[in-house]
Design a protein around this motif. Structure first.
Motif, PDB file in Angstrom:
ATOM      1  N   THR A 111     -42.110  97.481   8.167  1.00 19.18           N
ATOM      2  CA  THR A 111     -42.723  96.338   8.517  1.00 19.18           C
ATOM      3  C   THR A 111     -44.022  95.749   7.979  1.00 19.18           C
ATOM      4  O   THR A 111     -44.079  94.743   7.491  1.00 19.18           O
ATOM      5  CB  THR A 111     -42.727  96.314  10.171  1.00 19.18           C
ATOM      6  OG1 THR A 111     -41.252  96.188  10.600  1.00 19.18           O
ATOM      7  CG2 THR A 111     -43.111  94.736  10.391  1.00 19.18           C
ATOM      8  N   VAL A 112     -44.731  96.741   8.031  1.00 24.87           N
ATOM      9  CA  VAL A 112     -46.356  96.499   7.566  1.00 24.87           C
ATOM     10  C   VAL A 112     -46.144  96.261   5.873  1.00 24.87           C
ATOM     11  O   VAL A 112     -46.778  95.459   5.461  1.00 24.87           O
ATOM     12  CB  VAL A 112     -47.239  97.768   7.890  1.00 24.87           C
ATOM     13  CG1 VAL A 112     -48.612  97.429   7.229  1.00 24.87           C
ATOM     14  CG2 VAL A 112     -47.351  97.727   9.438  1.00 24.87           C
ATOM     15  N   THR A 113     -45.587  97.201   5.402  1.00 26.29           N
ATOM     16  CA  THR A 113     -45.439  97.187   3.819  1.00 26.29           C
ATOM     17  C   THR A 113     -44.597  95.874   3.096  1.00 26.29           C
ATOM     18  O   THR A 113     -45.217  95.053   2.516  1.00 26.29           O
ATOM     19  CB  THR A 113     -44.499  98.347   3.537  1.00 26.29           C
ATOM     20  OG1 THR A 113     -45.256  99.621   3.730  1.00 26.29           O
ATOM     21  CG2 THR A 113     -44.355  98.278   1.674  1.00 26.29           C
ATOM     22  N   GLY A 114     -43.610  95.375   4.107  1.00 35.56           N
ATOM     23  CA  GLY A 114     -42.955  94.259   3.610  1.00 35.56           C
ATOM     24  C   GLY A 114     -43.711  92.732   4.108  1.00 35.56           C
ATOM     25  O   GLY A 114     -43.853  91.999   3.162  1.00 35.56           O
ATOM     26  N   TRP A 115     -44.625  93.028   5.291  1.00 35.92           N
ATOM     27  CA  TRP A 115     -45.340  91.906   5.334  1.00 35.92           C
ATOM     28  C   TRP A 115     -46.525  91.711   4.462  1.00 35.92           C
ATOM     29  O   TRP A 115     -46.982  90.638   3.923  1.00 35.92           O
ATOM     30  CB  TRP A 115     -45.987  91.988   6.998  1.00 35.92           C
ATOM     31  CG  TRP A 115     -46.974  91.228   7.231  1.00 35.92           C
ATOM     32  CD1 TRP A 115     -46.510  89.939   7.744  1.00 35.92           C
ATOM     33  CD2 TRP A 115     -48.198  91.074   7.167  1.00 35.92           C
ATOM     34  NE1 TRP A 115     -47.665  89.246   8.131  1.00 35.92           N
ATOM     35  CE2 TRP A 115     -48.941  89.698   7.796  1.00 35.92           C
ATOM     36  CE3 TRP A 115     -49.298  92.169   6.628  1.00 35.92           C
ATOM     37  CZ2 TRP A 115     -50.293  89.728   7.464  1.00 35.92           C
ATOM     38  CZ3 TRP A 115     -50.724  91.745   6.636  1.00 35.92           C
ATOM     39  CH2 TRP A 115     -51.078  90.838   7.201  1.00 35.92           C
ATOM     40  N   ALA A 116     -47.002  92.848   4.057  1.00 37.98           N
ATOM     41  CA  ALA A 116     -48.097  92.768   3.125  1.00 37.98           C
ATOM     42  C   ALA A 116     -47.687  92.433   1.610  1.00 37.98           C
ATOM     43  O   ALA A 116     -48.546  91.626   0.886  1.00 37.98           O
ATOM     44  CB  ALA A 116     -48.761  94.351   2.785  1.00 37.98           C
ATOM     45  N   GLU A 117     -46.206  92.510   1.290  1.00 39.57           N
ATOM     46  CA  GLU A 117     -45.875  92.240  -0.085  1.00 39.57           C
ATOM     47  C   GLU A 117     -45.484  90.714   0.146  1.00 39.57           C
ATOM     48  O   GLU A 117     -45.877  89.945  -0.727  1.00 39.57           O
ATOM     49  CB  GLU A 117     -44.524  92.771  -0.256  1.00 39.57           C
ATOM     50  CG  GLU A 117     -44.580  94.535  -0.512  1.00 39.57           C
ATOM     51  CD  GLU A 117     -43.133  95.191  -0.983  1.00 39.57           C
ATOM     52  OE1 GLU A 117     -42.284  94.367  -0.563  1.00 39.57           O
ATOM     53  OE2 GLU A 117     -43.370  96.271  -1.224  1.00 39.57           O
ATOM     54  N   ARG A 118     -45.216  90.339   1.149  1.00 40.20           N
ATOM     55  CA  ARG A 118     -45.026  88.790   1.515  1.00 40.20           C
ATOM     56  C   ARG A 118     -46.265  87.933   1.502  1.00 40.20           C
ATOM     57  O   ARG A 118     -46.233  86.717   0.749  1.00 40.20           O
ATOM     58  CB  ARG A 118     -44.038  88.392   2.413  1.00 40.20           C
ATOM     59  CG  ARG A 118     -42.802  88.913   2.485  1.00 40.20           C
ATOM     60  CD  ARG A 118     -41.723  88.405   3.628  1.00 40.20           C
ATOM     61  NE  ARG A 118     -42.337  88.654   4.924  1.00 40.20           N
ATOM     62  CZ  ARG A 118     -42.108  89.832   5.577  1.00 40.20           C
ATOM     63  NH1 ARG A 118     -41.119  90.789   5.235  1.00 40.20           N
ATOM     64  NH2 ARG A 118     -42.573  89.841   7.034  1.00 40.20           N
TER      65      ARG A 118
END
Length: 417
Positions: A292-299
Motif C-alpha cells: 500500500t505504501v509503495t503504490g501510494w508513493a508511486e502514484r
C-alpha cells in the motif's frame, strides 16, 4: 395454603361451637348422675341457675366474638366468667368438668400471654377438684392428696400442651406469612416477566435497528475508503493523460487508471460481502502495508517509508483490515490536503496491542477549524476513529498549521485462530 386454611377453619369452628357442645354434654351427664352423687333439691336449683347463666354467657359471646378483638377486654371477661361458672358447676357436680376442660383449648385466643399460666392454673384447679373423688371441697386428707397430685398433673400437662400449641400456632403463622410472601413474590415475578417480555421485544427491535445502522455505516465507510479513493486516483491519472503529449506517459497513466478501476471494483465487491481487503488475502499486515505504501508513493510522487517494530504476530482479520483501512485513509488525506514531501508509516507490535502511526511533513491544519462532519462524524478523520473504536481501539490525530500531521491508532492485539 389450602391445608393451612382448613386447619384454621376447624379450630375456628371448635372455638365457636365447642364450649356450647361441651356445656350441653356436661349438663346431660350431670342430670343422669344427680341421684348417683346425691344432689339435693337446692343443689339442683342452683345448678339450673348456673346453667342458665352459662347459656346466656355463651349466647352473648357467640354474637360479640366476631366484633371483639383477640385478647381484648371482652375476651378476657368472657374467659374469667366462664371459668368461674365452670368451677361453680363442678362444685355441685364433678361431671361438669366436661365443660370446664374447654378452658385449656381457647385460652391463647382469649387471654394475653402474661395471664395464660394463671388461667391454665385456674382450669387445672377445677379439673383436679372434680376428679379428686369427693367433689369440691375435698372431704378428707386422702382426697386433698389426690387433689394435689391431680392439680400438679393437670397443670404440668396444660403447660406442656400449651407450649406445644403455642409453637404450633407460631409455626402456622410463620408458614402462613411465608406463603403470603411467596404469593406476593410470585405476583411480582409475573409482573416482572411481563415487563421483561415487553422490554425484550423492545430490545430486539432496537438491536435490529442498531444492526441496520451499523451495517449502513460500515458500507458507507467501505465505499469511502475504496470507491471514493479509487475514483479520485482514476480522475488524477486521466487528468495526467490530458496534460501530457508523450504517448508512453499517457499509456502509463491509462494503465494505472485501469488498474485502479479493477482494484476498486474488487474492493467494492469485498465490502458488500464484508470480506477482508484484497491486500490481506495473500499477505500479512506488514506485507499489505508495504504494498500500500509503495503504490501510494508511486502514484503521488511523495517519498514514503514503512517501519515495522516488535515481533510480528498473525492478526485477526478484523484487526488487520481496520489498521490497513486507517493507513489507506490517512495516506489519502496526506495526498489530497497535506502537500507533503515525505511520509512515514510505523507498525508496532507491543505485547497485547498493536499501534499504527502515519506521519507527514505537510502543511498541517487546525482541528478546531474543521466542520463537524469532517472532524467527528464523517468518513475521514472521524471514520478512522469509528473504525478503531469498533474493535475497542482508539485513533488520535495530532497536527498544527505548518507542523505536519500525525495519526496514531491503537488496537488490541487479537491473534488469528
Amino acid at each position: 395454603m389450602g391445608g393451612v386454611r382448613t386447619v384454621e377453619q376447624r379450630w375456628e369452628q371448635f372455638h365457636r361451637h365447642g364450649p356450647n357442645a361441651l356445656l350441653g354434654i356436661g349438663a346431660l351427664m350431670a342430670a343422669l348422675s344427680a341421684d348417683l352423687i346425691g344432689m339435693s333439691g337446692a343443689d339442683r336449683y342452683t345448678t339450673a341457675g348456673l346453667l342458665v347463666a352459662a347459656s346466656a354467657l355463651q349466647l352473648w359471646w357467640g354474637r360479640a366474638r366476631s366484633r371483639a378483638p383477640a385478647r381484648g377486654t371482652a375476651a378476657r371477661s368472657y374467659y374469667v366468667l366462664r371459668t368461674l361458672i365452670a368451677f361453680a358447676l363442678c362444685w355441685y357436680n364433678p361431671f361438669f368438668s366436661v365443660f370446664a376442660i374447654s378452658g385449656y383449648f381457647d385460652i391463647v385466643e382469649l387471654v394475653p400471654g402474661r395471664f395464660v399460666r394463671a388461667g391454665l392454673f385456674c382450669t387445672a384447679v377445677t379439673m383436679a377438684g372434680s376428679q379428686s373423688g369427693s367433689g369440691m371441697p375435698p372431704a378428707s386428707l386422702t382426697n386433698w392428696a389426690a387433689f394435689g397430685a391431680l392439680l400438679v398433673l393437670h397443670f404440668s400437662l396444660a403447660l406442656l400442651f400449651g407450649n406445644i400449641s403455642a409453637r404450633e400456632t407460631e409455626r402456622t403463622e410463620r408458614q402462613t406469612a411465608t406463603i403470603t410472601e411467596l404469593e406476593r413474590a410470585n405476583n411480582r415475578l409475573e409482573q416482572a416477566l411481563s415487563e421483561n417480555a415487553a422490554l425484550h421485544a423492545q430490545l430486539l427491535l432496537q438491536a435490529r435497528e442498531a444492526g441496520v445502522a451499523d451495517e449502513r455505516r460500515r458500507l458507507a465507510a467501505e465505499i469511502h475508503d475504496t470507491l471514493a479513493q479509487g475514483l479520485t486516483g482514476i480522475i488524477a491519472q486521466l487528468q495526467a493523460v490530458t496534460s501530457t503529449e508523450d504517448p508512453a506517459q499517457a499509456r502509463e497513466h491509462l494503465d494505472r487508471a485501469a488498474g485502479l478501476a479493477r482494484h476498486s471494483l474488487g474492493e467494492a465487491r469485498r465490502s458488500v460481502h464484508d470480506l477482508v481487503p484484497a491486500a490481506l488475502v495473500h499477505d500479512d499486515l506488514p506485507g499489505a502495508l508495504k504494498k500500500t505504501v509503495t503504490g501510494w508513493a508511486e502514484r503521488t510522487g511523495v517519498r514514503a517509508d514503512l517501519t515495522v517494530t516488535g515481533t510480528v504476530e498473525p492478526l485477526h482479520d478484523e484487526v488487520g483490515a481496520t489498521l490497513l483501512r486507517i493507513a489507506e485513509e490517512a495516506l489519502a488525506n496526506t495526498a489530497r490536503h497535506a502537500g507533503a514531501a515525505r511520509a512515514g508509516v510505523t507498525l508496532s507490535y507491543m505485547g497485547d496491542e498493536v499501534t499504527l502511526d502515519i506521519r507527514d511533513d505537510g502543511c498541517g491544519f487546525d482541528p478546531a477549524a474543521l466542520p463537524p462532519r469532517s472532524g467527528t462524524g464523517g468518513f475521514g478523520l472521524g471514520g478512522m476513529r469509528a473504525r478503531a473504536e469498533r474493535i475497542a481501539g482508539t485513533a488520535e490525530i495530532e497536527t498544527e498549521p505548518g507542523q505536519g500531521t500525525a495519526v496514531s491508532a491503537r488496537v488490541p492485539l487479537v491473534r488469528r485462530n
